[in-house]
Design an enzyme around this catalytic site. Structure first.
Site, PDB file in Angstrom:
ATOM      1  N   ASP A   1      16.122 -11.555   9.042  1.00  0.00           N
ATOM      2  CA  ASP A   1      17.523 -11.286   8.693  1.00  0.00           C
ATOM      3  C   ASP A   1      18.353 -12.566   8.763  1.00  0.00           C
ATOM      4  O   ASP A   1      17.961 -13.554   9.403  1.00  0.00           O
ATOM      5  CB  ASP A   1      18.063 -10.240   9.686  1.00  0.00           C
ATOM      6  CG  ASP A   1      19.193  -9.404   9.116  1.00  0.00           C
ATOM      7  OD1 ASP A   1      19.730  -9.768   8.056  1.00  0.00           O
ATOM      8  OD2 ASP A   1      19.546  -8.389   9.746  1.00  0.00           O
TER       9      ASP A   1
ATOM     10  N   LYS B   1      10.902  -8.312   9.753  1.00  0.00           N
ATOM     11  CA  LYS B   1      12.112  -8.310   8.922  1.00  0.00           C
ATOM     12  C   LYS B   1      12.901  -9.553   9.303  1.00  0.00           C
ATOM     13  O   LYS B   1      13.306  -9.703  10.451  1.00  0.00           O
ATOM     14  CB  LYS B   1      12.910  -7.041   9.191  1.00  0.00           C
ATOM     15  CG  LYS B   1      14.215  -6.940   8.408  1.00  0.00           C
ATOM     16  CD  LYS B   1      14.819  -5.558   8.631  1.00  0.00           C
ATOM     17  CE  LYS B   1      16.218  -5.422   8.095  1.00  0.00           C
ATOM     18  NZ  LYS B   1      16.803  -4.126   8.470  1.00  0.00           N
TER      19      LYS B   1
ATOM     20  N   ASP C   1      22.587  -3.173   2.558  1.00  0.00           N
ATOM     21  CA  ASP C   1      22.851  -2.353   3.743  1.00  0.00           C
ATOM     22  C   ASP C   1      23.462  -1.024   3.338  1.00  0.00           C
ATOM     23  O   ASP C   1      23.640  -0.140   4.170  1.00  0.00           O
ATOM     24  CB  ASP C   1      23.828  -3.082   4.675  1.00  0.00           C
ATOM     25  CG  ASP C   1      23.094  -3.952   5.680  1.00  0.00           C
ATOM     26  OD1 ASP C   1      21.856  -3.941   5.670  1.00  0.00           O
ATOM     27  OD2 ASP C   1      23.773  -4.640   6.462  1.00  0.00           O
TER      28      ASP C   1
ATOM     29  N   ARG D   1      30.362 -12.748  12.792  1.00  0.00           N
ATOM     30  CA  ARG D   1      29.554 -11.760  13.521  1.00  0.00           C
ATOM     31  C   ARG D   1      29.206 -12.305  14.921  1.00  0.00           C
ATOM     32  O   ARG D   1      28.084 -12.132  15.396  1.00  0.00           O
ATOM     33  CB  ARG D   1      28.277 -11.392  12.770  1.00  0.00           C
ATOM     34  CG  ARG D   1      27.823  -9.966  13.066  1.00  0.00           C
ATOM     35  CD  ARG D   1      26.381  -9.691  12.652  1.00  0.00           C
ATOM     36  NE  ARG D   1      26.086  -8.265  12.729  1.00  0.00           N
ATOM     37  CZ  ARG D   1      24.889  -7.750  12.929  1.00  0.00           C
ATOM     38  NH1 ARG D   1      23.835  -8.531  13.061  1.00  0.00           N
ATOM     39  NH2 ARG D   1      24.712  -6.454  12.990  1.00  0.00           N
TER      40      ARG D   1
END
Ligand code: DGJ
Length: 738
Positions: free
Chosen positions: A479, A477, A546, A444
């Site tokens: 991640d 959040k 997701d 990513r």
């Protein structure tokens, strides 16, 4: 049966018990710590299940005068290689001269009140209710290493908590090559093995198969507990189902590389092992140092998989999640990700906050894209400063608007990562995890920060603390969107890094959540990529996938509920066609799936027709009336989507006065064959009224005869059934005798 836990010792036999569980070991000081029993509670133990050992060819006896006893055939509590046990070992040490060290001798034991807390690792917490811990110690003949095995039991729980500590009491370093948290041997009784498998967008898929001979193992070498094979396994009796049968489950309170293996051996014994993966692992223990393994939860249920889940849910709510959040109702949130992806801005978010407040939302979350020069996944991780082009003057106006509207504001971070294209990387190129001299692989477009380093840990802690002091957001959040390939460090030996990374991460999470106890932290790793009890120690809820598709979510949430209560599993209603699957699941079904757990939304509420907004308003309001069941109630699975066309589960309050059942099917049946749902777990003698029809049925009838209904026509229908009793109407036979 008593509700309290106990540890009794008689003639070298340790009997640890919970309300309905016994775990029994026998100490043979000259031989080993032998496993004797793990199962339904016993009122005593005299060895009725132990035949005399048989002499076996190939077996190496510890004592030539007793050739029938060999570690090869014994049921053990721990094992090291090179001592005649050829099955997988739980502890392996090497001396500085390269030779193995594994000749353990019993050195003593201790029983004390409370739990053992492994240093630097997430763990079950002390509460007002009682707990007892047994510590059994051994010393190693050739190296002065010490091994302590910890066993804890807790009042009101059928869990047994295990971990181990290795201490170097000698003068030379020792290398630990394997330090697993638990090993249990049991006779094969037709056991079947249940584990999870999965991927991104497809977490917590349940796999159940007969246990054949040989080793079956799952694990992770990804630097995260992973959606592929999270650290859980259960052995169950062949007929075990949701409601009955014996289940022996193990789960690790850890978020990094792990292994869970079972071996059905030549003599039909089954060995289960769980702990940090020995692959890519080696730990140099200097004189005077100790190494602690993560805790493993061993859970026995004599009441099938729901029995197991009830125990896990209670244990994690009472002793794992941050106590200030564990039973607190969570805000209904609106997240910006599927609404805007990276294209967020103040201009876009201000009207969203206003509309959200009007619809009944309690928290708006600004997801990825708000910092550095982040317009896609290619840059800026590490540069945690507000992008002033998108948010002129910072986040003040969003926070101000949220407060004016009476709702909370939250934000997304991915603190463990660094983009090659970031100011942080330009300033500290050696902060990215890499093997010295080798270019690390991107995933990513990002690299992992070297959290084994104290300076990097402090940077993350200070950066987030500074942010939270500047912007008092209510929610973060957290991640983590890649796995580790080049888990090296400029400062450490290559084989020590992944576990040291986890210790670094836990230090950061512990520090932050302690400094900001009122901030609600949500765990995420591209969805449920690191959904494990280790992360849940710091963060009471996890974005479990997701994949927000209302059909796929049924299986994902069904699997997640094996060990996590609904409060820990966040579920969002998103737009159709669904962004991951292109499917058009009806609004009511999407809302039912989300409302079964910790509900939120993730779609552009400004774009919706008025009737959809009205639906959202009603869904949120209905959820608010029911969410006490999510945080303070009980959750039961009724029908498995892995086994048939219907998925159904039920939430109740602890007194079983109110039951909310959700049932879903992918396929409407044109022949209109009714579904008859057996509903156990209610009070059999009470009359429950079905809110929709006003008809009343006894808990006994609902359990044994079942509740019949038909789904509405259409794609992916859902049925919600609400049953209530005021506890005053006793059910009775109202038929006259003829
Ligand atoms: C992965 C998460 O699971 C998503 O919800 C979203 O936060 C993205 N990362 C943002 O990059």
């Amino acid at each position: 049966m008593t509700k309290t836990c106990d540890i009794k010792v008689r003639d070298g036999v340790f009997h640890l018990s919970g309300p309905q569980m016994s775990y029994i070991m026998e100490l043979r000081p000259d031989q080993a710590l032998l496993h004797r029993y793990w199962g339904p509670g016993l009122n005593g133990y005299d060895g009725a299940n132990q035949p005399d050992p048989a002499k076996r060819a190939f077996a190496a006896a510890l004592d030539p005068d007793d050739p029938r006893f060999s570690l090869e055939t014994a049921s053990l509590e721990f094992s090291s290689p090179h001592r005649g046990d050829f099955r997988e070992a739980s502890v392996a040490l090497r001396r500085v001269d390269g030779h193995p060290a594994g000749r353990w001798h019993f050195a003593g034991y201790e029983i004390r009140d409370g739990l053992h807390k492994p240093e630097g690792l997430p763990h079950l917490r002390e509460t007002e209710s009682g707990a007892r811990t047994l510590a059994v110690c051994f010393t190693e003949e050739t190296s002065s290493a010490e091994l302590t095995l910890y066993y804890s039991v807790m009042d009101g729980s059928d869990a047994l908590i295990r971990s181990a500590r290795i201490t170097n009491a000698g003068r030379e370093p020792i290398y630990i090559e394997r330090a697993l948290s638990a090993l249990v041997d049991k006779p094969f009784e037709g056991d079947e093995l249940v584990t999870f498998y999965g991927s991104h967008l497809k977490e917590f898929q349940i796999s159940r198969r007969p246990l054949g001979h040989g080793v079956t193992s799952i694990g992770s070498r990804r630097g995260a507990s992973s959606p592929q094979y999270p650290p859980f396994a259960a052995l169950c009796s062949p007929g075990a189902d949701e409601h009955s049968g014996e289940v022996r489950a193990v789960q690790l309170i850890y978020s990094g590389n792990h292994t869970v293996s079972t071996e059905r051996d030549q003599y039909d014994q089954v060995r289960t092992l769980i702990g940090i993966s020995p692959e890519d692992f080696s730990w140099k223990l200097e004189p005077g140092e100790s190494f602690e393994t993560p805790q493993a939860v061993l859970m026995f249920s004599g009441a099938g998989f729901n029995g197991m889940s009830q125990e896990f849910h209670r244990l994690y709510t009472d002793r794992l999640f941050p106590p200030q959040w564990a039973r607190k109702e969570r805000p209904v949130l609106l997240n910006s990700w599927e609404m805007a992806y990276f294209d967020v801005s103040e201009e876009k978010m201000l009207p969203v906050i206003r509309e959200a407040a009007d619809l009944g939302f309690e928290l708006v979350v600004l997801d990825d894209g708000w910092f550095g020069r982040r317009n896609d996944s290619k840059s800026s991780l590490g540069d945690w400063t507000v992008n002033e082009e998108k948010f002129p003057g910072g986040l003040e106006s969003l926070l101000g608007e949220a407060s004016e509207q009476g709702i909370q504001f939250g934000i997304w971070f991915e603190p463990e990562m660094i983009s090659p294209d970031s100011d942080l990387m330009r300033a500290h190129p050696d902060w990215a995890a890499a093997y010295p001299g080798a270019e690390p692989l991107l995933s990513r477009s990002q690299l992992v920060l070297d959290l084994t380093r104290r300076d990097v840990q402090d940077y993350v802690l200070d950066t987030l603390s500074h942010f939270l002091e500047t912007y008092p957001v209510s929610y973060i959040k957290w991640d983590m969107n890649r796995h580790m390939t080049d888990a090296g460090s400029a400062l450490l030996a290559p084989d020590q890094t992944v576990h040291r990374y986890m210790l670094g991460l836990y230090r950061i999470l512990g520090g932050l959540t302690e400094r900001f106890p009122d901030v609600l932290f949500e765990n995420c790793s591209s969805g449920g990529g690191r959904f494990d009890p280790g992360m849940s120690f710091y963060m009471p809820q996890t974005w479990c996938s997701d994949n927000s598709d209302g059909l796929d979510r049924q299986k994902i949430q069904y699997g997640a509920s094996y060990t996590f209560p609904p409060s820990a599993v966040t579920a969002h209603v998103s737009a159709v066609p669904n962004h991951q699957t292109g499917r058009n699941v009806p609004f009511a079904t999407r809302a039912g799936v989300a409302a079964s757990m910790n509900m939120g939304y993730e779609l552009n509420i400004l774009d919706l027709p008025p009737e959809d907004k009205e639906q959202i308003r009603r869904q949120i309001s209905a959820y608010k009336n029911e969410r006490d069941l999510v945080t303070g109630g009980e959750f039961f699975r009724l029908c498995s989507p892995f086994e048939g066309d219907v998925c159904a589960w039920m939430l109740t309050d602890p007194e079983r006065r109110r039951a909310v059942i959700y049932a879903f099917t992918p396929a409407y049946d044109a022949a209109q064959i009714p579904v008859t749902l057996k509903v156990p777990y209610l009070k059999e003698e009470q009359l429950y009224t079905d809110e929709e029809t006003g008809r009343s049925f006894s808990g006994c009838e609902l359990k044994k005869a079942g509740f019949a209904f038909r789904f509405d026509r259409g794609d992916y229908p859902a049925k919600k059934i609400v049953l209530r009793t005021d506890m005053s109407k006793e059910a009775g036979n109202d038929h006259e005798t003829v």
